[in-house]
Every structure is written in C-alpha cells, then in structure tokens.
Design a protein around this motif. Structure first.
Motif, PDB file in Angstrom:
ATOM      1  N   MET A   1      92.908  72.045  14.311  1.00 27.93           N
ATOM      2  CA  MET A   1      91.766  71.196  13.944  1.00 27.93           C
ATOM      3  C   MET A   1      92.243  70.179  12.904  1.00 27.93           C
ATOM      4  O   MET A   1      92.859  70.559  11.918  1.00 27.93           O
ATOM      5  CB  MET A   1      90.683  72.104  13.364  1.00 27.93           C
ATOM      6  N   ASP A   2      91.932  68.888  13.149  1.00 23.49           N
ATOM      7  CA  ASP A   2      92.494  67.891  12.232  1.00 23.49           C
ATOM      8  C   ASP A   2      91.479  67.387  11.194  1.00 23.49           C
ATOM      9  O   ASP A   2      91.720  66.402  10.523  1.00 23.49           O
ATOM     10  CB  ASP A   2      93.130  66.738  13.015  1.00 23.49           C
ATOM     11  N   ALA A   3      90.337  68.079  11.045  1.00 19.83           N
ATOM     12  CA  ALA A   3      89.342  67.654  10.058  1.00 19.83           C
ATOM     13  C   ALA A   3      89.904  67.791   8.641  1.00 19.83           C
ATOM     14  O   ALA A   3      90.587  68.770   8.338  1.00 19.83           O
ATOM     15  CB  ALA A   3      88.105  68.525  10.203  1.00 19.83           C
ATOM     16  N   THR A   4      89.587  66.820   7.789  1.00 14.89           N
ATOM     17  CA  THR A   4      89.998  66.942   6.385  1.00 14.89           C
ATOM     18  C   THR A   4      88.964  67.787   5.642  1.00 14.89           C
ATOM     19  O   THR A   4      87.829  67.923   6.117  1.00 14.89           O
ATOM     20  CB  THR A   4      90.071  65.556   5.699  1.00 14.89           C
ATOM     21  N   GLY A   5      89.349  68.332   4.495  1.00  7.54           N
ATOM     22  CA  GLY A   5      88.380  69.173   3.781  1.00  7.54           C
ATOM     23  C   GLY A   5      88.714  69.352   2.314  1.00  7.54           C
ATOM     24  O   GLY A   5      89.725  68.857   1.813  1.00  7.54           O
ATOM     25  N   LEU A   6      87.811  70.081   1.670  1.00  6.29           N
ATOM     26  CA  LEU A   6      87.910  70.344   0.231  1.00  6.29           C
ATOM     27  C   LEU A   6      87.706  71.816  -0.008  1.00  6.29           C
ATOM     28  O   LEU A   6      87.016  72.472   0.773  1.00  6.29           O
ATOM     29  CB  LEU A   6      86.745  69.663  -0.487  1.00  6.29           C
ATOM     30  N   ASP A   7      88.265  72.330  -1.119  1.00  4.45           N
ATOM     31  CA  ASP A   7      87.838  73.675  -1.501  1.00  4.45           C
ATOM     32  C   ASP A   7      86.920  73.585  -2.718  1.00  4.45           C
ATOM     33  O   ASP A   7      86.677  72.486  -3.243  1.00  4.45           O
ATOM     34  CB  ASP A   7      89.026  74.632  -1.702  1.00  4.45           C
ATOM     35  N   SER A   8      86.395  74.755  -3.152  1.00  4.66           N
ATOM     36  CA  SER A   8      85.385  74.731  -4.212  1.00  4.66           C
ATOM     37  C   SER A   8      85.975  74.334  -5.561  1.00  4.66           C
ATOM     38  O   SER A   8      85.238  74.124  -6.517  1.00  4.66           O
ATOM     39  CB  SER A   8      84.678  76.089  -4.288  1.00  4.66           C
ATOM     40  N   ASN A   9      87.310  74.229  -5.664  1.00  5.24           N
ATOM     41  CA  ASN A   9      87.919  73.723  -6.903  1.00  5.24           C
ATOM     42  C   ASN A   9      88.236  72.239  -6.812  1.00  5.24           C
ATOM     43  O   ASN A   9      88.907  71.691  -7.678  1.00  5.24           O
ATOM     44  CB  ASN A   9      89.218  74.486  -7.212  1.00  5.24           C
ATOM     45  N   GLY A  10      87.822  71.598  -5.720  1.00  3.12           N
ATOM     46  CA  GLY A  10      88.042  70.157  -5.572  1.00  3.12           C
ATOM     47  C   GLY A  10      89.381  69.816  -4.936  1.00  3.12           C
ATOM     48  O   GLY A  10      89.731  68.642  -4.812  1.00  3.12           O
ATOM     49  N   ARG A  11      90.139  70.809  -4.529  1.00  5.90           N
ATOM     50  CA  ARG A  11      91.441  70.549  -3.890  1.00  5.90           C
ATOM     51  C   ARG A  11      91.226  69.997  -2.478  1.00  5.90           C
ATOM     52  O   ARG A  11      90.379  70.493  -1.738  1.00  5.90           O
ATOM     53  CB  ARG A  11      92.218  71.869  -3.865  1.00  5.90           C
ATOM     54  N   CYS A 166      77.102  83.874   8.663  1.00  3.72           N
ATOM     55  CA  CYS A 166      78.255  84.765   8.524  1.00  3.72           C
ATOM     56  C   CYS A 166      79.496  84.252   9.253  1.00  3.72           C
ATOM     57  O   CYS A 166      80.606  84.681   8.937  1.00  3.72           O
ATOM     58  CB  CYS A 166      77.919  86.186   9.000  1.00  3.72           C
ATOM     59  N   ILE A 167      79.335  83.289  10.184  1.00  7.84           N
ATOM     60  CA  ILE A 167      80.493  82.867  10.988  1.00  7.84           C
ATOM     61  C   ILE A 167      81.522  82.132  10.129  1.00  7.84           C
ATOM     62  O   ILE A 167      82.700  82.062  10.490  1.00  7.84           O
ATOM     63  CB  ILE A 167      80.042  82.001  12.199  1.00  7.84           C
ATOM     64  N   GLY A 168      81.089  81.611   8.963  1.00 13.19           N
ATOM     65  CA  GLY A 168      81.999  80.913   8.047  1.00 13.19           C
ATOM     66  C   GLY A 168      83.099  81.815   7.526  1.00 13.19           C
ATOM     67  O   GLY A 168      84.111  81.339   7.010  1.00 13.19           O
ATOM     68  N   HIS A 169      82.917  83.141   7.655  1.00 11.37           N
ATOM     69  CA  HIS A 169      83.962  84.055   7.197  1.00 11.37           C
ATOM     70  C   HIS A 169      85.117  84.133   8.190  1.00 11.37           C
ATOM     71  O   HIS A 169      86.177  84.645   7.852  1.00 11.37           O
ATOM     72  CB  HIS A 169      83.377  85.455   6.961  1.00 11.37           C
ATOM     73  N   LEU A 170      84.886  83.678   9.424  1.00  4.83           N
ATOM     74  CA  LEU A 170      85.919  83.814  10.448  1.00  4.83           C
ATOM     75  C   LEU A 170      86.837  82.596  10.505  1.00  4.83           C
ATOM     76  O   LEU A 170      86.377  81.455  10.379  1.00  4.83           O
ATOM     77  CB  LEU A 170      85.279  84.022  11.838  1.00  4.83           C
ATOM     78  N   ARG A 200      78.876  67.779   5.373  1.00  4.42           N
ATOM     79  CA  ARG A 200      78.660  66.372   5.788  1.00  4.42           C
ATOM     80  C   ARG A 200      79.789  65.894   6.682  1.00  4.42           C
ATOM     81  O   ARG A 200      79.592  65.184   7.632  1.00  4.42           O
ATOM     82  CB  ARG A 200      78.575  65.463   4.567  1.00  4.42           C
ATOM     83  N   SER A 201      81.028  66.306   6.335  1.00  7.14           N
ATOM     84  CA  SER A 201      82.163  65.981   7.209  1.00  7.14           C
ATOM     85  C   SER A 201      83.242  67.035   6.980  1.00  7.14           C
ATOM     86  O   SER A 201      83.255  67.708   5.934  1.00  7.14           O
ATOM     87  CB  SER A 201      82.715  64.595   6.878  1.00  7.14           C
ATOM     88  N   GLY A 202      84.119  67.171   7.956  1.00 12.04           N
ATOM     89  CA  GLY A 202      85.253  68.098   7.802  1.00 12.04           C
ATOM     90  C   GLY A 202      84.828  69.519   7.502  1.00 12.04           C
ATOM     91  O   GLY A 202      84.090  70.137   8.259  1.00 12.04           O
ATOM     92  N   PHE A 203      85.266  70.019   6.341  1.00 12.40           N
ATOM     93  CA  PHE A 203      84.915  71.397   5.962  1.00 12.40           C
ATOM     94  C   PHE A 203      84.949  71.552   4.450  1.00 12.40           C
ATOM     95  O   PHE A 203      85.541  70.727   3.738  1.00 12.40           O
ATOM     96  CB  PHE A 203      85.889  72.396   6.617  1.00 12.40           C
ATOM     97  N   ARG A 214      81.522  74.366   7.926  1.00 15.46           N
ATOM     98  CA  ARG A 214      82.081  73.359   8.841  1.00 15.46           C
ATOM     99  C   ARG A 214      81.052  72.252   9.117  1.00 15.46           C
ATOM    100  O   ARG A 214      79.841  72.487   9.016  1.00 15.46           O
ATOM    101  CB  ARG A 214      82.472  74.038  10.162  1.00 15.46           C
ATOM    102  N   SER A 215      81.547  71.111   9.538  1.00 12.87           N
ATOM    103  CA  SER A 215      80.639  70.005   9.919  1.00 12.87           C
ATOM    104  C   SER A 215      80.150  70.235  11.342  1.00 12.87           C
ATOM    105  O   SER A 215      80.715  71.047  12.086  1.00 12.87           O
ATOM    106  CB  SER A 215      81.378  68.671   9.841  1.00 12.87           C
ATOM    107  N   ASP A 216      79.122  69.474  11.725  1.00 14.66           N
ATOM    108  CA  ASP A 216      78.577  69.546  13.086  1.00 14.66           C
ATOM    109  C   ASP A 216      79.687  69.222  14.110  1.00 14.66           C
ATOM    110  O   ASP A 216      79.829  69.888  15.136  1.00 14.66           O
ATOM    111  CB  ASP A 216      77.422  68.536  13.167  1.00 14.66           C
ATOM    112  N   LYS A 217      80.497  68.217  13.779  1.00  8.48           N
ATOM    113  CA  LYS A 217      81.587  67.815  14.693  1.00  8.48           C
ATOM    114  C   LYS A 217      82.599  68.962  14.846  1.00  8.48           C
ATOM    115  O   LYS A 217      83.073  69.242  15.951  1.00  8.48           O
ATOM    116  CB  LYS A 217      82.258  66.562  14.094  1.00  8.48           C
TER     117      LYS A 217
END
Ligand SMILES: C[S@@+](CC[C@H](N)C(=O)[O-])C[C@H]1O[C@@H](n2cnc3c(N)ncnc32)[C@H](O)[C@@H]1O
Length: 275
Positions: A1-11, A166-170, A200-203, A214-217
């Motif tokens: 999956m090529d979506a960009t994303g962030l973690d909860s620490n802003g990384r 719960c699916i976010g855990h997988l 809103r986008s990515g993850f 995850r985003s809708d896309k």
C-alpha cells in the motif's frame, strides 16, 4: 500500500508498507504488535466508557445510525416474508457486548461474539445472561475468546458478520486474509458490515493501542484485494466534532447488480434501413 501516513507522535511514513515493515516486519515484531494491542485493552475498564475511549455519549447516536442502516440492509437482502431460517450474526471485536446488547440481539435470532480480551467477553456473557431482550428466539450462543487474525468461522453459519471498531488492529495482510476466510462463513445473500473511523487521507497509527485508522481510499483498496464489493455505504452522523469521521460499509461477495442501461441516444438515433 503506497498511502502516506503519520503516527500519534507526529512521525511521517512515506508509505504504509514502510510502517508495516517497521512494526510487524518479522514474526517476533508481529507477535509483539498483537500482544501490545490486546494488553492495551486488558488495562481498560469493562464499561461503556472504557470500550468507547471515554466517549460513552456516542453510544446512542452510534446505535441509532447503525439501526437505520441495518434495517434497510435486512429488508433488501433478507425480506421478512421470504425468511425461512433464523437470522444469525457474528459480532467481531465485541468488547463488552455493547453492539450485541443494544442492537444485534433485537434483530437476530442467534448472536455469536468474538473478543480476544477475556474480561470483556465475560462481562458480555454476564450482561447478556441478565435478560436484556435475550429469550428463546433471540439469544447469544457462542462466545469466542480469540482475535480476528486467528479466527475462521463455521462455513455458511452467518447472515451478517458485524465488525466494528476493531479491524484497525489488523495488519493489511491479516485484514485481507481474515475477510477471505470469513466469506466462507456467510450464508448465500449474507454480507459484512464494517463500521470504522476514517482518516482524512492515508493512515494514522496509534502507538498506544497498536491500531491503524485508514482512509476511505485505503479501505476500498483492501476491499478489492479481498474480492469484496461495497453494496451500501453510510456516514455516521451526530458525533462530537473532535472525533474521526465514521463510515459504515455493507460488503458483499457478489458485485452489485447494475440496472440495465437504456439504449444510448447514439444507438437509438442511428440511421437504420427500412425493412
Ligand atoms: C473500541 S473497542 C470496540 C468494542 C465494540 N466493537 C464496540 O463497538 O463497543 C475495540 C475492541 O477491539 C478488540 N480487539 C483488539 N484487538 C483485536 C483483534 N486482534 N481482534 C479482534 N478484536 C480485537 C478490543 O479488545 C476491544 O474490545
């Protein structure tokens, strides 16, 4: 999956694959990922406020919006006058049985619950045994204390498989593999309802509970990898502004039937020879 994303620490992560490699890239990391997710929930009180992350007030709008969606789906896919057998549902990541107790038990004759945190599942068992509309024709039957990534349903048992928050855990890989196995658990005409927070986008990765929003896309790309089709889609309304948007997807194994297209103007108006 090529979506960009962030973690909860802003990384920032350039791709979801980069994030998954880093957190679950070898068997020991993956085991730790799932252990951390369950440990997080083991430290949470088995209450409505606990399973709703301190937002017990969303229970009412959540159930009401889900009920509107479910009523339409059941009437379209399993009309009451055509039903010959009892309706059976699986509540995945059921927590303390909030969705079962407030919604599913009223519409289904049998509900199975799946939840990896034993204290949540025990609370669900006790609450459901205490009445709450459980009776001879509406009852909780099986309580499975296993995580989704390790579960394979009995073939052809379910009219609906309900998967909420719960699916976010997988991991992506386990997401796809779970749905592929779970399809076998559906009766003909059966469907999945997936209700989830939407980025809103990515993850967005939550480092605390080891879950990914995850985003809708992103979801739609995974559905296509699972061989699933979006039959209906509904946005949750009435939640506090500060929360993620929430969507409900009804997913089927067969492609939605398209209405036969009217003949196009070009073909209708095309010059024809007079016989
Ligand atoms: C936010 S709570 C939602 C509970 C319930 N679905 C509800 O809406 O009230 C998330 C639930 O997912 C469960 N969970 C965590 N990891 C899981 C996994 N790998 N498979 C299935 N459920 C999991 C947690 O134990 C917790 O009960």
């Amino acid at each position: 999956m090529d979506a960009t994303g962030l973690d909860s620490n802003g990384r920032e992560f350039k791709t979801a694959d980069e994030m998954w490699r880093e957190h679950t890239g070898d068997p020991s990391k993956k085991t730790q990922w799932y252990r951390d997710g369950v440990s997080y929930w083991e430290g949470v009180n088995p209450t409505m406020d606990g399973v709703l992350g301190g937002f017990a007030n969303v229970n009412e709008p959540d159930i009401s919006c889900s009920e509107d969606f479910l009523k339409i789906l059941l009437s379209e896919r399993f009309p009451a006058d055509a039903r010959r057998q009892p309706l059976v549902v699986l509540d995945c990541g059921s927590g303390i049985g909030r969705v079962t107790k407030n919604l599913l038990i009223r519409y289904f004759n049998e509900v199975d619950l799946l939840e990896p945190v034993s204290q949540f599942l025990e609370t669900a068992r006790e609450t459901l045994a205490l009445g709450c509309q459980t009776n001879a024709v509406h009852k909780a039957v099986n309580f499975y204390c296993v995580p989704l990534q390790d579960f394979t349903p009995e073939a052809g048992r379910y009219d609906v498989i309900w998967i909420q928050w719960c699916i976010g855990h997988l991991t992506d890989e386990d997401f796809v593999s779970f749905f592929k196995r779970a399809k076998v658990g559906l009766k003909p005409g059966g469907f999945f309802v997936l209700k989830e927070n939407i980025a809103r986008s990515g993850f967005v990765l939550d480092n605390e509970d080891r879950s990914v929003t995850r985003s809708d896309k992103y979801f739609k790309e995974l559905f296509s990898q699972c061989g699933l089709h979006v039959y209906r889609l509904k946005d949750q309304k009435g939640f506090p502004e500060e929360l993620f948007a929430v969507k409900m997807y009804a997913l089927t194994t067969e492609a939605p039937k398209r209405a036969l297209r009217a003949k196009s103007k070009t073909s209708i108006n095309r010059p024809r020879t007079i016989m």
